[in-house]
Design an enzyme around this catalytic site. Sequence first.
Site, short mmCIF file in Angstrom:
data_model
loop_
_atom_site.label_atom_id
_atom_site.label_comp_id
_atom_site.label_asym_id
_atom_site.label_seq_id
_atom_site.Cartn_x
_atom_site.Cartn_y
_atom_site.Cartn_z
N HIS A 178 42.31 48.69 -0.26
CA HIS A 178 42.54 50.32 0.03
C HIS A 178 41.96 50.69 1.41
O HIS A 178 40.77 50.07 1.54
CB HIS A 178 42.24 51.08 -1.19
CG HIS A 178 42.72 52.55 -0.84
ND1 HIS A 178 41.99 53.50 -0.27
CD2 HIS A 178 43.74 53.13 -1.54
CE1 HIS A 178 42.74 54.51 -0.15
NE2 HIS A 178 43.76 54.39 -1.32
N GLU A 200 50.65 51.76 2.99
CA GLU A 200 49.81 53.07 3.04
C GLU A 200 49.36 53.26 4.16
O GLU A 200 48.27 53.02 4.63
CB GLU A 200 48.72 53.16 1.82
CG GLU A 200 48.99 52.72 0.47
CD GLU A 200 47.98 53.57 -0.34
OE1 GLU A 200 48.44 54.58 -1.05
OE2 GLU A 200 46.61 53.50 -0.19
P1 PGA Z 1 47.21 60.33 -1.63
O1 PGA Z 1 46.28 59.09 -1.59
O2 PGA Z 1 48.33 60.27 -2.48
O3 PGA Z 1 45.92 61.29 -2.02
O4 PGA Z 1 47.56 60.57 -0.12
C1 PGA Z 1 46.95 57.99 -1.53
C2 PGA Z 1 46.03 56.65 -1.62
O5 PGA Z 1 44.93 56.87 -1.24
O6 PGA Z 1 46.33 55.72 -2.45
#
Ligand code: PGA
Length: 280
Positions: free
Chosen positions: A94, A166
Amino acid sequence: MRRLLIVGNWKMHLNASQASLLVHRLQERIKIRRNIEVVLAPSMLVLQPLSLQIDRRKFRLASQNAYFHDEGAFTGEVSFTMLRELVHYGIVGHSERRHVFSEDLPMIRDKVAAAIRNEITPILCIGETKHERDEGETKQVLHDQLMTALSNLTAHEAGSIVIAYEPVWAIGHVAAKPSLIQTAVDYVRGYVRDVFNEKAAKNLRVLYGGDVAPEVVQGILSVPGVDGFLVGRSSLNYETFAGIVESAHRWQRGVPDGTPQRQAPGGTWPRDNEAGKEGE
Ligand code: PGA
């Protein structure tokens, strides 16, 4: 019909009683859906009690992180070996692990391998920062993250993992436009096709993450090749998270949401004619 995967990443939120209450509320709201797999990624602390509490027909569990050695003198760490009875999935790489805890590419590669070795499906997160996007480096960043993380895998293993695209700038701010998500998802599958094979690229599940809320679900699911979501903040509110699952279910059934999809800054949303305009 492809089964969708929706993962709630609770990050460092909720103590044991708050987590238990959220699961209780989610269990009331979320129905058993054959075509949607819902996964909760609570803190390490509550994985054990939640594994006893969850209705397994509705939910599976994921870890947010784990160490790549199976055991040893690594104070403060938990291994995938210790988690194998508790979780189906493990989030790896992540952006908060990469940027706040300085996890580098080889460490993430070793964590992907450790998860697979312990029969836990890695959810590998990749994505560029705002600076990298502004500099036109997105493709290179995704390439380097994929190349390292997948370097020790067989084609079968590569096809069995989950990759979450992401963009770091989207997390907690604003969901990326479908056209941009399309470009990234195509790139990921293309990479896996080129390096492994067609079957791995087809089997691989690719999620989108970054400010996912019910209003953007159907627009993003309409992007070919998106298999679901990694949800942060919105997964902490049972109504919002259940709303995401419901919206996905309606999309699968061909029922559009009654409410208009949210507008993203810089133009009408969704707008699908912008692919390739991201300066790459
Ligand atoms: P968010 O976070 O939905 O709060 O933007 C996504 C993540 O960090 O996986």
